[in-house]
Design a protein around this motif. Structure first.
Motif, PDB file in Angstrom:
ATOM      1  N   HIS A  94       6.482   0.442 -19.101  1.00  0.00           N
ATOM      2  CA  HIS A  94       7.512   0.302 -18.054  1.00  0.00           C
ATOM      3  C   HIS A  94       7.318  -1.215 -17.344  1.00  0.00           C
ATOM      4  CE1 HIS A  94      10.019   3.821 -17.727  1.00  0.00           C
ATOM      5  NE2 HIS A  94       8.931   4.516 -18.306  1.00  0.00           N
ATOM      6  N   GLY A  95       6.608  -1.890 -18.015  1.00  0.00           N
ATOM      7  CA  GLY A  95       6.632  -3.220 -17.611  1.00  0.00           C
ATOM      8  C   GLY A  95       5.056  -3.749 -17.190  1.00  0.00           C
ATOM      9  N   GLU A  96       4.845  -4.978 -16.996  1.00  0.00           N
ATOM     10  CA  GLU A  96       3.320  -5.363 -16.678  1.00  0.00           C
ATOM     11  C   GLU A  96       3.082  -5.434 -14.996  1.00  0.00           C
ATOM     12  OE1 GLU A  96       2.931  -8.995 -18.646  1.00  0.00           O
ATOM     13  OE2 GLU A  96       3.502  -8.354 -20.370  1.00  0.00           O
ATOM     14  N   HIS A  97       2.831  -4.416 -14.718  1.00  0.00           N
ATOM     15  CA  HIS A  97       2.681  -4.132 -13.354  1.00  0.00           C
ATOM     16  C   HIS A  97       0.928  -4.737 -12.904  1.00  0.00           C
ATOM     17  CE1 HIS A  97       5.967  -1.663 -13.649  1.00  0.00           C
ATOM     18  NE2 HIS A  97       6.090  -1.514 -12.269  1.00  0.00           N
ATOM     19  N   GLU A  98       1.009  -5.262 -11.836  1.00  0.00           N
ATOM     20  CA  GLU A  98      -0.242  -6.050 -11.291  1.00  0.00           C
ATOM     21  C   GLU A  98      -1.102  -4.666 -11.129  1.00  0.00           C
ATOM     22  OE1 GLU A  98       0.195  -8.783  -8.360  1.00  0.00           O
ATOM     23  OE2 GLU A  98       1.580 -10.024  -9.594  1.00  0.00           O
ATOM     24  N   GLN A  99      -0.690  -3.889 -10.378  1.00  0.00           N
ATOM     25  CA  GLN A  99      -1.525  -2.830  -9.676  1.00  0.00           C
ATOM     26  C   GLN A  99      -0.507  -1.433  -9.529  1.00  0.00           C
ATOM     27  OE1 GLN A  99      -3.423  -4.569  -6.283  1.00  0.00           O
ATOM     28  NE2 GLN A  99      -5.023  -2.776  -6.197  1.00  0.00           N
ATOM     29  N   VAL A 100      -1.315  -0.352  -9.834  1.00  0.00           N
ATOM     30  CA  VAL A 100      -0.894   0.881  -9.736  1.00  0.00           C
ATOM     31  C   VAL A 100      -1.919   1.895  -8.853  1.00  0.00           C
ATOM     32  CG1 VAL A 100       0.512   3.094 -10.376  1.00  0.00           C
ATOM     33  CG2 VAL A 100       0.564   0.657 -11.573  1.00  0.00           C
ATOM     34  N   ILE A 101      -1.366   2.180  -7.646  1.00  0.00           N
ATOM     35  CA  ILE A 101      -2.520   3.056  -7.148  1.00  0.00           C
ATOM     36  C   ILE A 101      -2.223   4.410  -6.581  1.00  0.00           C
ATOM     37  CG2 ILE A 101      -3.556   2.953  -4.565  1.00  0.00           C
ATOM     38  CD1 ILE A 101      -1.810  -0.084  -5.600  1.00  0.00           C
ATOM     39  N   PHE A 102      -2.963   5.432  -6.889  1.00  0.00           N
ATOM     40  CA  PHE A 102      -2.698   6.692  -6.869  1.00  0.00           C
ATOM     41  C   PHE A 102      -3.216   7.171  -5.435  1.00  0.00           C
ATOM     42  CE2 PHE A 102      -0.547   8.291 -10.617  1.00  0.00           C
ATOM     43  CZ  PHE A 102      -0.725   7.220 -11.419  1.00  0.00           C
ATOM     44  N   CYS A 103      -2.535   7.721  -4.601  1.00  0.00           N
ATOM     45  CA  CYS A 103      -3.076   8.269  -3.149  1.00  0.00           C
ATOM     46  C   CYS A 103      -2.787   9.545  -3.057  1.00  0.00           C
ATOM     47  CB  CYS A 103      -2.009   7.281  -2.226  1.00  0.00           C
ATOM     48  SG  CYS A 103      -1.685   5.700  -2.426  1.00  0.00           S
ATOM     49  N   HIS A 104      -4.210  10.140  -2.571  1.00  0.00           N
ATOM     50  CA  HIS A 104      -4.205  11.241  -2.267  1.00  0.00           C
ATOM     51  C   HIS A 104      -5.092  11.695  -1.213  1.00  0.00           C
ATOM     52  CE1 HIS A 104      -6.318  15.279  -3.515  1.00  0.00           C
ATOM     53  NE2 HIS A 104      -5.201  15.658  -3.460  1.00  0.00           N
ATOM     54  N   ASN A 105      -4.657  12.923  -0.254  1.00  0.00           N
ATOM     55  CA  ASN A 105      -5.293  13.117   0.722  1.00  0.00           C
ATOM     56  C   ASN A 105      -5.106  14.655   0.946  1.00  0.00           C
ATOM     57  OD1 ASN A 105      -5.995  13.788   3.644  1.00  0.00           O
ATOM     58  ND2 ASN A 105      -6.749  11.733   3.847  1.00  0.00           N
ATOM     59  N   LYS A 106      -6.161  15.432   0.745  1.00  0.00           N
ATOM     60  CA  LYS A 106      -5.954  16.788   0.534  1.00  0.00           C
ATOM     61  C   LYS A 106      -5.544  17.178   2.155  1.00  0.00           C
ATOM     62  CE  LYS A 106      -8.035  21.075  -1.154  1.00  0.00           C
ATOM     63  NZ  LYS A 106      -9.214  21.581  -1.692  1.00  0.00           N
ATOM     64  N   ARG A 107      -6.302  17.003   3.261  1.00  0.00           N
ATOM     65  CA  ARG A 107      -6.232  17.337   4.385  1.00  0.00           C
ATOM     66  C   ARG A 107      -4.594  17.052   4.873  1.00  0.00           C
ATOM     67  NH1 ARG A 107      -9.936  17.913   8.488  1.00  0.00           N
ATOM     68  NH2 ARG A 107     -11.361  17.448   7.220  1.00  0.00           N
ATOM     69  N   ALA A 108      -3.990  15.931   4.638  1.00  0.00           N
ATOM     70  CA  ALA A 108      -2.732  15.676   4.931  1.00  0.00           C
ATOM     71  C   ALA A 108      -1.689  15.973   4.115  1.00  0.00           C
ATOM     72  CB  ALA A 108      -2.751  14.064   5.238  1.00  0.00           C
ATOM     73  N   GLY A 109      -2.336  16.749   2.831  1.00  0.00           N
ATOM     74  CA  GLY A 109      -1.060  17.092   1.879  1.00  0.00           C
ATOM     75  C   GLY A 109      -0.379  15.812   1.207  1.00  0.00           C
ATOM     76  N   LEU A 110      -1.087  14.561   1.266  1.00  0.00           N
ATOM     77  CA  LEU A 110      -0.632  13.447   0.554  1.00  0.00           C
ATOM     78  C   LEU A 110      -0.789  13.224  -0.889  1.00  0.00           C
ATOM     79  CD1 LEU A 110       0.718  10.575   1.262  1.00  0.00           C
ATOM     80  CD2 LEU A 110      -1.796   9.682   1.071  1.00  0.00           C
ATOM     81  N   LYS A 111       0.277  13.213  -1.755  1.00  0.00           N
ATOM     82  CA  LYS A 111       0.245  12.616  -3.034  1.00  0.00           C
ATOM     83  C   LYS A 111       1.232  11.586  -3.136  1.00  0.00           C
ATOM     84  CE  LYS A 111      -0.765  17.118  -5.210  1.00  0.00           C
ATOM     85  NZ  LYS A 111      -0.255  18.294  -5.872  1.00  0.00           N
ATOM     86  N   ALA A 112       0.981  10.255  -3.504  1.00  0.00           N
ATOM     87  CA  ALA A 112       1.906   9.076  -3.394  1.00  0.00           C
ATOM     88  C   ALA A 112       1.242   8.342  -4.604  1.00  0.00           C
ATOM     89  CB  ALA A 112       1.698   8.695  -1.962  1.00  0.00           C
ATOM     90  N   ILE A 113       2.222   7.419  -4.924  1.00  0.00           N
ATOM     91  CA  ILE A 113       1.853   6.378  -5.786  1.00  0.00           C
ATOM     92  C   ILE A 113       2.625   5.158  -5.363  1.00  0.00           C
ATOM     93  CG2 ILE A 113       1.975   5.540  -8.010  1.00  0.00           C
ATOM     94  CD1 ILE A 113       2.857   8.608  -8.965  1.00  0.00           C
ATOM     95  N   ILE A 114       1.651   3.931  -5.221  1.00  0.00           N
ATOM     96  CA  ILE A 114       2.181   2.650  -4.970  1.00  0.00           C
ATOM     97  C   ILE A 114       2.092   1.955  -6.129  1.00  0.00           C
ATOM     98  CG2 ILE A 114       1.785   0.512  -3.531  1.00  0.00           C
ATOM     99  CD1 ILE A 114       0.325   2.460  -1.503  1.00  0.00           C
ATOM    100  N   ALA A 115       3.093   1.196  -6.293  1.00  0.00           N
ATOM    101  CA  ALA A 115       3.339   0.275  -7.453  1.00  0.00           C
ATOM    102  C   ALA A 115       3.278  -1.314  -7.354  1.00  0.00           C
ATOM    103  CB  ALA A 115       4.384   0.484  -8.598  1.00  0.00           C
ATOM    104  N   ILE A 116       2.589  -2.132  -7.367  1.00  0.00           N
ATOM    105  CA  ILE A 116       2.771  -3.678  -7.184  1.00  0.00           C
ATOM    106  C   ILE A 116       3.218  -3.930  -8.527  1.00  0.00           C
ATOM    107  CG2 ILE A 116       1.755  -5.652  -6.470  1.00  0.00           C
ATOM    108  CD1 ILE A 116       0.062  -3.949  -4.627  1.00  0.00           C
ATOM    109  N   HIS A 117       4.286  -4.530  -8.681  1.00  0.00           N
ATOM    110  CA  HIS A 117       5.005  -4.820  -9.854  1.00  0.00           C
ATOM    111  C   HIS A 117       4.380  -6.571 -10.182  1.00  0.00           C
ATOM    112  CE1 HIS A 117       7.863  -6.893 -12.772  1.00  0.00           C
ATOM    113  NE2 HIS A 117       7.406  -5.738 -13.572  1.00  0.00           N
ATOM    114  N   ASN A 118       4.699  -7.553  -9.216  1.00  0.00           N
ATOM    115  CA  ASN A 118       4.470  -8.813  -9.529  1.00  0.00           C
ATOM    116  C   ASN A 118       4.334  -9.533  -8.215  1.00  0.00           C
ATOM    117  OD1 ASN A 118       5.249 -11.640  -9.674  1.00  0.00           O
ATOM    118  ND2 ASN A 118       5.243 -10.890 -11.978  1.00  0.00           N
ATOM    119  N   THR A 119       3.423 -10.325  -7.625  1.00  0.00           N
ATOM    120  CA  THR A 119       3.282 -10.973  -6.489  1.00  0.00           C
ATOM    121  C   THR A 119       3.129 -12.623  -6.610  1.00  0.00           C
ATOM    122  OG1 THR A 119       0.742 -10.713  -6.627  1.00  0.00           O
ATOM    123  CG2 THR A 119       2.049  -9.215  -5.539  1.00  0.00           C
ATOM    124  N   ALA A 120       3.884 -13.076  -7.782  1.00  0.00           N
ATOM    125  CA  ALA A 120       3.696 -14.426  -8.146  1.00  0.00           C
ATOM    126  C   ALA A 120       4.468 -15.094  -6.948  1.00  0.00           C
ATOM    127  CB  ALA A 120       4.584 -14.712  -9.531  1.00  0.00           C
TER     128      ALA A 120
END
Ligand code: NAD
Length: 372
Positions: free
Chosen positions: A9-35
């Motif tokens: 799906h493209g040349e993403h700079e960073q993909v961050i998987f976020c997890h916190n069991k206590r808070a029930g968090l399952k999230a993904i942050i995608a940084i595609h380009n910061t030029a």
């Protein structure tokens, strides 16, 4: 499988998987380009069927933000976040604060905002953990509701399209059909009436129609009919995929220019519009006023400056139309080209300047101080 999808799906700079069991968090942050600057894009909360669906969505949306910010002429990159969960039943303070802590850990490389399934209230919780959030209430120094600015940018886009197609950007007496009278559509009608346009409207919500008819004298059309009605400009301001197999050959307008996202069901519908001589103002260029408004928030918010900034949509679209004409390509492709050209040229400049960063990074310092 995650890495295959990221590669696809493209040349993403960073993909961050976020997890916190206590808070029930399952999230993904995608940084595609910061030029061009820090990656800015909203946080979508959605009950995705599985993680793959969430990952594909965040990869696709973050890439879209890179193009949108670049074509808008903003010093912003593209990013997006998704939280897996039902926004109706699974929201709580801890969830958004846990998410905010992840955003904070990126130290301004990603700036978030509200999106489908999240609200200003949720962003207040995010703001408790990180300054890197926009679209917060005006009382916190935020820019509030973006839709008047999106609508104003859309008005500017309609004018640019008229200049290109009809050789005049005056809307006096021109017939504009506005589909959808929500936040964007209703503000757009206010602007169009002021410009002297003849306006037709449609919405599936009779309350919205009534509210508008109390303010303006407009023709009301059937929601099914408005898309193919006899008008100069069709302004889609409701849902996506309005230009599809059943409508594209029936359109009677000369211009399609509205605020809705994803107006073309598929790219080939853009080709058909081109063949038919109907000028299409690419959605992500014409509806960038909301993003411009948020950008102004990063500089210290002023509503006047935000409105002024949205006039840039006019010039951005003229550039798109120029590229399309010169290269004989669809306006959608021309928009992508405009965005890519700017990223390439600024990235090359940055390299020459030994990576020295542009001004928005210094405004991030102001963002961090905003919290105290
Ligand atoms: P909204 O939900 O406030 O308004 C949408 C309106 O469209 C509603 O009044 C709804 O009843 C109407 N509608 C739905 N289906 C319809 C149909 N078939 N025919 C006629 N009307 C129909 O949304 P909004 O914030 O005004 O956004 C409108 C579009 O603009 C969306 O595609 C959104 O993604 C896009 N957009 C909005 C912003 C913004 O600043 N709000 C920024 C960029 C893009």
């Amino acid at each position: 499988m995650a890495f295959e999808l990221i590669e696809k799906h493209g040349e993403h700079e960073q993909v961050i998987f976020c997890h916190n069991k206590r808070a029930g968090l399952k999230a993904i942050i995608a940084i595609h380009n910061t030029a061009l600057g820090p990656a800015l894009g909203g946080t979508r909360m959605w009950p995705y069927k599985n993680e793959e669906e969430a990952l594909v969505d965040v990869l696709r949306l973050s890439k879209g933000m890179t193009y949108k910010a670049s074509a808008a002429g903003l010093n912003l990159g593209g990013g997006k976040a998704v939280i897996i969960g039902d926004p109706k039943t699974q929201k709580n303070e801890a969830l958004f604060r846990a998410f905010g802590a992840y955003v904070n850990s990126l130290q301004g490389a990603y700036i978030t905002a509200e999106d489908v399934g999240t609200t200003v209230k949720d962003m207040e919780y995010v703001f408790m953990e990180t300054p890197y959030v926009t679209g917060i209430p005006a009382a916190f120094g935020g820019s509030g509701d973006p839709s008047p600015y999106t609508a104003h940018g859309t008005l500017m886009g309609i004018k640019a399209a008229c200049k290109e197609k009809l050789d005049s950007d005056s809307l006096q007496g021109l017939h504009v059909a506005v589909q959808g009278l929500g936040n964007v559509g209703s503000h757009l009608v206010d602007f169009l009436v002021k410009e002297g346009a003849k306006v037709s409207v449609a919405d599936i919500d009779m309350g919205r129609i009534k509210a508008l008819c109390d303010r303006h004298k407009v023709d009301v059309l059937d929601p099914q009919e408005i898309v193919v009605s006899d008008c100069d400009v069709l302004a889609p301001c409701a849902l996506g995929a309005v230009i599809n197999d059943s409508t594209v050959h029936e359109l009677k307008c000369q211009i399609v220019a509205g605020g809705a996202n994803n107006q073309l069901a598929e790219a080939r519908h853009g080709e058909i519009l081109k063949e038919r001589g109907i000028l299409y103002a690419p959605d992500y260029v014409i509806n960038a006023g909301g993003l411009m408004n948020v950008f102004v928030e990063l500089e210290g918010y002023s509503s006047d400056r935000a409105f002024e900034k949205t006039t840039q949509v006019y010039h951005n679209l003229l550039q798109v139309f120029n590229i399309a004409r010169e290269e004989n390509i669809t306006t959608q492709k021309a928009a992508d080209e405009l965005a890519e050209r700017r990223i390439q040229s600024i990235a090359a400049l940055r390299k020459q300047l030994h990576g020295r960063t542009a001004r928005p990074f210094s405004t991030l310092k102001e963002m961090s101080s905003r919290k105290s």
